[in-house]
Scaffold this active site. Sequence first.
Site, mmCIF file in Angstrom:
data_model
loop_
_atom_site.group_PDB
_atom_site.id
_atom_site.type_symbol
_atom_site.label_atom_id
_atom_site.label_comp_id
_atom_site.label_asym_id
_atom_site.label_seq_id
_atom_site.Cartn_x
_atom_site.Cartn_y
_atom_site.Cartn_z
ATOM 1 N N GLU A 1 0.782 -1.235 0.000
ATOM 2 C CA GLU A 1 0.000 0.000 0.000
ATOM 3 C C GLU A 1 0.813 1.284 0.000
ATOM 4 O OE1 GLU A 1 0.175 -2.160 2.687
ATOM 5 O OE2 GLU A 1 0.257 -1.049 4.570
ATOM 6 N N ASN A 2 2.065 1.291 -0.496
ATOM 7 C CA ASN A 2 2.892 2.494 -0.520
ATOM 8 C C ASN A 2 2.052 3.729 -0.873
ATOM 9 O OD1 ASN A 2 5.201 0.614 -0.518
ATOM 10 N ND2 ASN A 2 4.508 0.247 -2.616
ATOM 11 N N HIS B 1 -8.396 -3.383 -0.615
ATOM 12 C CA HIS B 1 -7.616 -3.447 0.624
ATOM 13 C C HIS B 1 -6.469 -2.436 0.600
ATOM 14 C CE1 HIS B 1 -5.748 -5.594 4.086
ATOM 15 N NE2 HIS B 1 -4.626 -5.168 3.515
ATOM 16 N N GLU B 2 -5.680 -2.476 -0.461
ATOM 17 C CA GLU B 2 -4.519 -1.576 -0.511
ATOM 18 C C GLU B 2 -4.974 -0.124 -0.582
ATOM 19 O OE1 GLU B 2 -1.941 -3.117 0.295
ATOM 20 O OE2 GLU B 2 -2.615 -5.134 -0.242
HETATM 21 ZN ZN LIG Z 1 -2.733 -4.776 4.266
#
Ligand SMILES: [Zn+2]
Length: 881
Positions: free
Chosen positions: A271-272, A304-305
């Site tokens: 998830e940057n 999610h990300e």
């Molecule tokens: Zn996660």
Amino acid sequence: MRTDTGHVFKLEDYRPSDYLILETSLVFRLSPEATRVTATLTIERRDGVVASAPLVLDGDGLTLIRVAIDGRELQPADFLATPDQLTISQAPAAPRFQLLIETEVAPAGNETLMGLYRSSSVYCTQCEAEGFRRITYFLDRPDILSVYTVRIEAKLDEAPLLLSNGNPAGSGDLADGWHYAVWHDPFPKPSYLFALVAGALGKVADSFVTLSGRTVELGIYVEPGKEWLAGYAMDALKRSMKWDEEAFGREYDLDVFNIVAVSDFNMGAMENKGLNIFNDKYVLADEETATDADFANIEAIIAHEYFHNWTGNRITCRDWFQLCLKEGLTVFRDHEFSADQRSRAVKRIAEVRTLRAHQFPEDQGPLAHPVRPRRYREINNFYTATVYEKGSEVVRMIRTILGAEAFRAGMDLYFERHDGEAATIEDFLKVFEDVSGRDLSQFALWYHQAGTPNLTVSSTHNPAAREFTLEIEQSVPPTPSESRKRLMHIPLAFGLVGADGRPVAYDGVEGATVEDGVIHIRKRRQVVRFSGVAERPAVSLNRGFSAPITLSVEQKADDQFFLAGHDSDSFSRWQAFNTLLTDALIAAFRQILGGKEPVYTARLSELAGKIAADEALEPAYRALALALPGEADIARDIGKGIDPDAILTAREALALAIAKANGQAFSSLYDRLADKGPFSPDAASAGRRALRNILLDYLALLPEGTELAARHFRSATNMTDRAAALTVLAHRHRGSPEAAKALADFEAKYGSDALVMDKWFQIQAGVPGPQTVETVRTLTKHAGFSMANPNRVRSLVGTFSSANQTGFHRPDGEGYRFFAETVLEVEKRNPQVAARLATALRSWRSLEPVRQAKAREALLTIAGAENLSADLRDIVERTLA
Ligand SMILES: [Zn+2]
């Protein structure tokens, strides 16, 4: 490779660092063998820390070129640099100074896939949890939030695309065919969220207008020529952005949001900030190459990300012990998203099946740990089902206890109070206490105490007194280093169901707090009396799976059959049928070993037929109900003395009985469900395919079943049907000419598509029986296989060791020997993936004695290898302990 130092990190040792890094400016001059990284850090001494206190920065395998403070080069006497640490024993007396560090790294040779590496000639990074220290020396801990400006320089022909976090802030040409781009991220973030991508990639562009009317440019970058496979991912991204505004009031903050798909990646995705990096498996899809399950995964992981932007990035974790603060919460959010996009009932059943398959064995074995662990040797080994899936269940229970409205108010307060901070589980719980006025201190044990609680329930009805009584007793089994457990607060949703299937009314209740259909269990033993109940009801417990527990219910089989046909709670109805199937399978298993327990085969077959034909139920729901408990599920419920061969025999016999009893009906339903019209990945269409494919699985057991499956394979117009038929042929008709032909045809057609070939490896690795270990061994030499690629390793070796009960647990131990060799071979390149693989033996003590001894030998072989990585040693030693 980081070898084991034996150091144990403890939660109670947490101290804030002496220094902060307010700003981080990075310049990368990219080259495969020797990339120069120049970091200029604005460092501030924390209030109260003595002037000139030593500054100690983390590194991992680094080569230092030079270091300077406020423009002055440091001399060798001024600092101590090792590959793993940079110590400036006497930092400047001034409260704020600039530290410049130049390092050199070699992305091309980096097979750990942590830090800066290359995947198919694309430069990319993975920094969570501690990969940033492989790029430069840093205070590489999540509570150091810094504003980043990143300048990337590269050869234009090698890397025309240069991406980092935040918003673009300039670009241009340089001498000798080089060029550069600058990115600035105004939101302070921890180093694990740093990302860089450089290479030649194709782009899919779109945009999204936020709640407040800002336009965000969206980009998904993929291998050139595969742009058309990213359409579904883009659609899922836009739906995620909209959903987070509606469900949680969360708006996206930067001007751009980019996703890059790479083929060599340790995890699912990362998830940057503003630059998510994905395993290409979770981006690329069309009907020809992806199954319905792949589409659902892409939707869930993209969401999610993206959701991490608020739960993880804007509010991050104070330290890695708090990992569940971002992961459990974000899994809960993506589950809710998928439930809203698809079918809530079906989604809930799928979640619970996953939790039971992955988290329950973890919680019941040597690797058990609390949702918020208190100690670790290697944080990479704590990206577990407990942190993610049980962590999500804990958040769900908070909502159950508070109700939807107070839960939302708590979340709003959390975002308001902690935005821009590195928070803890205590901070998270506090917002819910503040908005609701409730005391969650007993409930907090869900974060602090490992193990799956069990509730033993019995019921009595007294018609004369018109009283119905539930006796409920809780216990939490001991787990490693926690032999004594405290009593938990368990929200147990329930229903009393009358003979007509309707809820039974009661006048009053004593012995426990009961609110909105939930009994709050807080004591060891609670006797809950319902007054005014004239007739004995059937009791439906843990509705919607309100708590992640196991239940031992004294209940008549007739009641179970009744609930399986009539429970108004769709989860509990599925559960009742699933429990009956599991009980029957366990009884059959015991019969094989000489026991004499009744198996309700005929009644179960009849009920299976009714469920299959019940048009009032969604096809996807019927498909889930008809899927027999897996061999690992049955093993888990048996608990001890596991003989996987006997379980397989029992399971195949029940499947055959159901197929025989329902052959005609299943066959005509199978025909009616055939896809008409163009393919659509939507949930309803996927549900019809799922039902048809489970029917095929049964019908394939009947005479001419092989031909039916082969026809299904040949006539399939999408990957869902094709892969399902191939699985049926390879698993149910293992060794048949039809299976061999289908496998060969599949390979001929998709041999050049690595992601599709993963399915081919996976299907073969899952073939039950003793011969599969040889097949898998041979397949490791296949041209399409590579020990360096995590997706290939997981498809073949991971599937064999974690999803093939009879093949892996071959009584002569050959499966384990292959496993030990392979884990050690993978480890040479990628310790993280090796450690994850090694968890496949976590339940070795539940095997029967012969297999148990062989499994232990394999674990000892791994443990005895020289120079074991910290990752693998940690898993193996805990597993053997
Ligand atoms: Zn996660």
